[in-house]
Write an enzyme that holds these catalytic residues in place. Sequence first.
Site, short mmCIF file in Angstrom:
data_model
loop_
_atom_site.label_atom_id
_atom_site.label_comp_id
_atom_site.label_asym_id
_atom_site.label_seq_id
_atom_site.Cartn_x
_atom_site.Cartn_y
_atom_site.Cartn_z
N GLY A 59 0.82 -1.20 0.00
CA GLY A 59 0.00 0.00 0.00
C GLY A 59 0.85 1.25 0.00
CB SER A 60 1.75 3.77 -1.82
OG SER A 60 2.44 4.99 -1.84
N GLY A 61 0.15 5.67 0.46
CA GLY A 61 -0.82 6.73 0.66
C GLY A 61 -0.16 8.05 0.94
CB SER A 62 -1.61 11.24 2.10
OG SER A 62 -2.23 10.76 3.28
CB VAL A 103 1.90 -0.04 4.14
CG1 VAL A 103 1.76 -1.14 5.18
CG2 VAL A 103 1.40 1.28 4.71
N GLY A 156 2.82 7.63 3.58
CA GLY A 156 3.99 6.80 3.33
C GLY A 156 3.63 5.50 2.65
CG ASP A 211 -8.77 10.18 7.50
OD1 ASP A 211 -9.81 10.37 6.83
OD2 ASP A 211 -7.68 9.93 6.98
#
Length: 982
Positions: free
Chosen positions: A689-692, A696, A694, A808
């Site tokens: 996973g990749s998000g705002s 994972v 960092g 969130d």
Amino acid sequence: MAKLTKSKFSLQILTVFLISLSCLEPSQCLKSEVEALLEFKKLITDPLKHLESWKDSDSPCRFYGIHCDQEMVTGISLDNLSLSGQISPSLSALHGLTSLVLTSHSLMGPLPAELSKCLSLKVLNVSGNYLSGSVPDLSMLTNLEALDLSLNSFTGPFPGWVGSLTGLVSLVLGQNSYDEDEIPPSIGKLKKLQWLFLANSSLRGEIPESIFELEALGTLDICINKITGRIPASIAKMRRLFKIELYMNNLTGEIPAGVANLTDLEEFDVANNQMYGVIPEEIGRLKKLTVFHLFKNNFSGEIPSGFGEMQRLNAFSIYKNAFTGVFPQNLGRFSALNSIDISENRFSGPFPKYLCQGKNLQNLLALGNDFSGEFPDSYGDCSPLQRLRISQNRLKGSVADRVWALPNVQVMDFSDNGFTGRVSPSIAASLQLTELMLSNNRFSGELPQELGRLGLMERIYLDNNNFSGGIPSQLGALKQISSLHLEGNALSGSVPAELTNCPRLVELNLASNQLSGGIPRSFSNMASLNSLNLSRNQLTGPIPEDFDRIRFSSVDLSNNRLSGSVPPYFAMVAGDKALVGNDGLCLDEDEEQKRKFTDSALPVCVHQGNGHKSLTRSKLAMLCIVVVALIVFLVGLLFVSYRNFKKGEADWRMRDEKGVLGPWKLESFQQVEFDVDDIHGVDEDNLIGSGSTGKVYRLDLSKGCGTVAVKQLWRGNGVKLMAAEMEILGKIRHRNILKLYACLMKEGSNFLVFEYMSNGNLFQALHREIKPGKPELDWYQRYKIAVGAAKGIAYLHHDCSPAIVHRDIKSTNILLDEDYEAKVADFGVAKVADPSSPKGSEWSNFAGTHGYFAPEMAYSLKVTEKSDVYSFGVVLLELVTGRRPVEEEYGDGKDLVYWVSTHLGSREDVIKVLDRKAVPEPVQDDAIKVLKIATLCTTKLPNLRPSMKEVIKMLVDAEPGAGLRSPDSVGRNDKGLCLDHF
């Protein structure tokens, strides 16, 4: 038989003798038992401190909940003490244990297979926990008389070995998530069995014929499964049966006439199947019958007259069938009937008048039939009555004053009949009334002022009658009312300004009356008002300027005599259809540009001079300057963030074998063994996973220490986010909160190590398919996830001091383990609420995700726990509908909350909202209950939303199948959200 008993007794004596020989002295036996119990205690969290008396210096016979016989532990009885943790295998050392009762806790993990060594066990009850994994083979426990594994999370094969436990008197295995399988025929060997509970156990196929050989059986409960076939005639052999629970299966065929031979039968429930035919006349002769449920099948014909002679009948529910004829007039005359639901059939003739003869009736539901004549006055003496729904019949005449004055009635529904007469002022005595539904009748006269005294009133539907006179200003005293429908009458006078005093009013419909005067300017202060219809009246004057404050989802002021300029924002929201038929209305001159988008037919207002125009243009110019400046700022911010991102990636790929970057700094929060080099060497191939915040990675630890998730934070805000997660997750512990194991820091690199969740996040699971057309998550899994996530959020709000607001909540931040247990994650923007501020804390940085924002986020930075409740409500809508929070289909700027709100007008519309692939017809009503909870959570005003504790209580009530045993649990509310016959 006597020889067998003597042999068994001798074996037990021998067992005790051998145990005593295994200890050199009695104190040594006691010591080993103390050690076993203290090992059990080590794995248990005991918030109520009941186990503090367990000390190694004492005899175990003095321990709380421990029972002994001749200084040997024979029983453990710990019930409903809020224990958590796991059951230790050490209990297998208690060789004299005959009873182990660990019910209604939060125990997790497997049931130890070592318990099979406790050969003396007669009672094993671990019901009402969260135990998981496969049920171990306990067939060695041949002395077992009672086995209860119900209400847990067991998976794997159904425990077919139970057929070898021939001494069982009680077998309770239901409410688990076993693999789909058939009922093992070997259960028919349990000739002593008196209680069989296999409800909600993923069972399919037909009921084995061998079960009908269990002539000692008193309770047969196989409800909420996928059982097919007919109920065989051989059920008549089970002469001791007093309870038959087969509801919510796929049974077909008719009720065997032989059921009438079960003279001890008290409860008979085959609701929610596909059965048909008539009720055998002989069943009307069952003298002990108390509960009779056939609802939601295909039965037809008339009800046997014998039901009118029953003396113990308490609950009678047959709604949603095709019964016809005259309903037995004597039913209830000789019994203390408590609840009856005969709705949605084809009964005709006079309405039965003795249903409350026993003065015990609380629920009377008969909507959707063909009853005619007058409603009996005798029901005015039915003081216990709480829910009275007789809508959609052909009843006529006036309603007696005594009926209007029922002291405990909560719901009174006479809609869709031919009633005449007035609403009596005696209604003031109905102080518990929350819903008054009289739509589509011929009621007349003035509305009684006494309606304003009913302080619990939530919904009033008096539309399409012949009411006249003014609208009582006293209605402004109804502090709980959310819906007021008076349209389609002959009401006159002005619109009461006092309605402004109704703080929860969401819907107000006064259309098609003879109202005059102006729209009260004070309506602009009604923050809760969402739908307003004043059309087809004789209203005059302007639309209040401050109507711009109200964010209507539906508004109609058409066909009145309104005049003046239309407030700018209101004109855009309302549209031409809501304003037509008011020749005096015009668009403000500065609204001319809006014509390009709305093609408005309203004329432009003519103003004297250009002062007003110049002032407006000045304001517009200033607004443009602010917007441009904001755009420039955001572009610059994105550019800086991008540079930091690229630099962070470069640093991440750096490897300095000489340790130029310095040593790792490790902060550990929970016990887990791993090598720092494992974390440093995460492979891009394991990116999950990749998000705002960092990337994972999935990481299998060396030395067989399991699997973890590693989040590598971006530079820039990464350190702040890491600090936030460390501050919160480092201190809290809950089974539904993601575990933070450790934090690693090194110049240029920051890592967080979490427990690994093998099933990813909820958003992914909702949109994955096992095979085309078959979603990964069925309704039972979705319900389990909803409850788990709710418990996690409730822990943050109610059990942490001070409370924690996540800020969130969304489906991507709800992670799922291998058993689909939900855990709340990503606390990078969470905040600790300010306990000194009653309105919440004010934070300068905006947080959240589009589609999950609570409405108050648009105008206030003061955020309370109720913003999390709103976001969780959106997650519930995702679970129920299977849809994403934002989709093009909803319309420009619209979201899932809006889309669902447009589908709540009838049951048919609500059914369309449900995810058909995951919500089959048998569980639709349970899903609708969750839908109602979601709508409560997403109410516009924060103070109208429930707390998370209240959400959990409502979710517990919505457990799949939990309401089906109630005779009036399912139906519809014709005026709004389809929920039940209430």
